[in-house]
Design an enzyme around this catalytic site. Sequence first.
Site, short mmCIF file in Angstrom:
data_model
loop_
_atom_site.label_atom_id
_atom_site.label_comp_id
_atom_site.label_asym_id
_atom_site.label_seq_id
_atom_site.Cartn_x
_atom_site.Cartn_y
_atom_site.Cartn_z
CG HIS A 1 -1.67 -1.26 1.44
ND1 HIS A 1 -2.85 -1.59 0.83
CD2 HIS A 1 -1.31 -2.35 2.20
CE1 HIS A 1 -3.24 -2.80 1.22
NE2 HIS A 1 -2.31 -3.28 2.04
CD GLN B 1 -10.12 -11.45 -50.03
OE1 GLN B 1 -9.95 -10.30 -49.65
NE2 GLN B 1 -10.96 -11.77 -51.01
CB SER C 1 13.62 20.66 -12.62
OG SER C 1 12.64 21.68 -12.56
NE ARG D 1 12.33 9.80 -23.24
CZ ARG D 1 13.64 9.90 -23.01
NH1 ARG D 1 14.44 8.88 -23.30
NH2 ARG D 1 14.16 10.99 -22.50
NE ARG E 1 -10.24 -8.48 -46.10
CZ ARG E 1 -8.98 -8.20 -46.41
NH1 ARG E 1 -8.51 -8.54 -47.59
NH2 ARG E 1 -8.22 -7.55 -45.60
CB SER F 1 -6.55 -3.00 -45.06
OG SER F 1 -5.30 -2.77 -45.66
NE ARG G 1 -2.61 -1.04 -45.79
CZ ARG G 1 -1.91 -1.45 -46.84
NH1 ARG G 1 -0.66 -1.05 -47.00
NH2 ARG G 1 -2.45 -2.27 -47.72
#
Length: 350
Positions: A25, A107, A155, A169, A195, A200, A204
């Site tokens: 905690h 497909q 800073s 980051r 499909r 598509s 990508r």
Amino acid sequence: HPLAVLVLSLIAEKYADLPTLGFTHYQPAQLTTVGKRACLWLQDLVMDMRNLQRAREDLRFRGVKGTTGTQASFLQLFQGDHEKVEELDRKVTEMTGFKKSYLVTGQTYSRKVDIDSLCVLASLGATVHKICTDIRLLANLKEIEEPFEKEQIGSSAMPYKRNPMRAERCCSLARHLMALVSDPLQTAAVQWLERTLDDSANRRISLPESFLTADIILSTLQNITEGLVVYPKVIERHIRHELPFMATENIIMAMVKAGGNRQDCHEKIRVLSQKAAAAVKQEGGDNELLARVQADPYFTPILGQLDSILDPKTFIGRAPQQVTRFLSEEVRPVLEPYKSKMDVKTELQL
């Protein structure tokens, strides 16, 4: 990724028996060791390595299946020879570097394949976020810090600060990586029949972004771990501040062994603990519980034992042994295949 695991394993080994405050905690709890905590991070990373390997080995090629997956055009091309259609499927699969192809497809291959791949990466994102959050919390306590360059500005407003910017980051990008998995989940859910093409454009973006994001997160994590700085004196000071409260049970047991009454001893410790806690919380003073115990004649029979009773290493249980066994049985076997690829020098500030 294996390099980050390797460096963390070196940290775990070096600090396997260095006591540190545990936190539940985010409140001080029973002691652990710096090495044991590193093993908690390592365990998650090792699980990710296994998941990545499994996902990679599970991948299959779509194969030569035709417009709706029935292989109708190939069957016509080979004049109804089913064996030749299957042989073509096998040969193309081998030429592309896959061991197996999916037996049935529309497909496209099932978009659940994308879910499996990106779930593994999202899980890795959760791991790195947890590790880097821990590092950020420990940086606030000044127990552990990420590497800090000589000319780095901590800073723009407060020159003394050393903000954990790389860990932040990683957390920022990890959140993005975890969010990206929702794309293949939704894409798989809305594929119609054999499909539709609304998958598509999304794929990508979501597929390459996931892999690129995972890549930069791991390279940043590697940089953090290679330069991680541990401050044992600060860690020791924090332990000294909290340990007297944690040692009260051990003090009571020592008094009982010396012939004291448990209830009387418990009440004595309770009163002294409350006074010491009030001095810490209300007056901002140090934890003087030990001094109060030493000044009370009731505890004279165990005064000679107090140093050993308050030795931090008596509070870490089997943490060092757990580290040794974990590194031997779980981490080293996972790193073995990467040995030849990890012939690099790491300058650890340990």
